[in-house]
Enzyme design. Structure first.
Site, PDB file in Angstrom:
ATOM      1  CG  ASP A 279      -9.736  -5.480 -25.466  1.00  0.00           C
ATOM      2  OD1 ASP A 279     -10.818  -5.752 -26.009  1.00  0.00           O
ATOM      3  OD2 ASP A 279      -9.451  -4.347 -25.047  1.00  0.00           O
TER       4      ASP A 279
ATOM      5  CD  GLU B  92     -11.173  -9.732 -26.354  1.00  0.00           C
ATOM      6  OE1 GLU B  92     -11.634  -8.708 -26.891  1.00  0.00           O
ATOM      7  OE2 GLU B  92     -11.133  -9.890 -25.109  1.00  0.00           O
TER       8      GLU B  92
END
EC number: 3.1.26.3
Length: 240
Positions: free
Chosen positions: A58, A130
């Site tokens: 992230d 991610e």
């Protein structure tokens, strides 16, 4: 890794055109928590979920997107850049990239997730992407991420800037609120109003019983979108 798991990892490396130094890292990026839990119950304590890699990914994604925006749009306002960043890093866009990679077919899911269509679920695909970014970053370095995905994300950013991909304020707001408060926003119809002969719906968007914004619209859905936009812009302004 079992032989079956290793084959899957090798197939994804071929798909990406990347040879990992540490294949276990890529394996972990593909392990959904449901699979890791099942394997631990079967005695495989070394199988970890991709959640920690997703956490790192992230941050890597945010840097990656912000760098593109900073470089490509030097005259843009910070608020506009923040809006575009949220749009391009949204679950919807990340799931699209995952589908282009066919990432779903390489994931390791628990039996329950498999049965309920987890391989096609946007949230699982976005989280896995991610985690993949984090694995690439740790094993191959930041430049490899740019080599693989810069053109694709620049294209998404350009489309968002041009309005070709509509910005979903409800999704963007939910992602911020979920991340910061661990609970989704709530939309409450509080009343209707008359605007001449037209009826308007008035909706409040709340988090933990606190009103973030009030929206109005000719339909309840339109009022919810208006409330989400105002709440999102308020939260972004507070951060910048």
């Amino acid at each position: 890794m079992t032989e079956s798991e290793r084959r899957t990892v090798e197939e994804l490396q071929k798909r990406l055109g990347v040879l990992f130094n540490d294949e276990e890292l890529l394996f972990r990026a593909l392990c959904h928590s449901s699979y890791a839990n099942e394997q631990k119950q079967a005695g495989r304590e070394d199988v970890e979920s991709n959640e920690k890699l997703e956490f790192l990914g992230d941050a890597v994604l945010e840097l990656f997107v912000c760098e593109i925006l900073y470089r490509k749009y030097p005259e843009a306002e910070v608020g506009d850049l923040a809006r575009v960043k949220s749009a391009v890093a949204s679950e919807e866009v990340l799931a699209r990239v995952s589908r282009r990679l066919e990432l779903g077919k390489y994931l390791f899911l628990g039996k329950g997730e498999e049965k309920t269509g987890g391989r096609e679920r946007d949230s699982i695909l976005a989280d896995a992407f991610e985690a993949l970014l984090a694995a690439l970053y740790l094993d191959q370095g930041y430049q490899k991420i740019k080599d693989l995905f810069e053109d694709e994300f620049e294209s998404y950013i350009e489309k968002i800037m041009k309005g070709e991909i509509l910005f979903d304020y409800k999704t963007a707001l939910q992602e911020i609120v979920q991340r910061e408060h661990k609970t989704p926003p709530e939309y409450v119809l509080v009343r209707t109003e008359k605007n001449g002969s037209e009826k308007l719906f008035v909706v409040e968007v709340r988090v933990n019983d606190e009103t973030l914004a009030v929206g109005r619209g000719r339909t309840k859905k339109e009022a919810e979108k208006d409330a989400a936009r105002k709440a999102y812009e308020k939260l972004v302004a507070e951060k910048t």
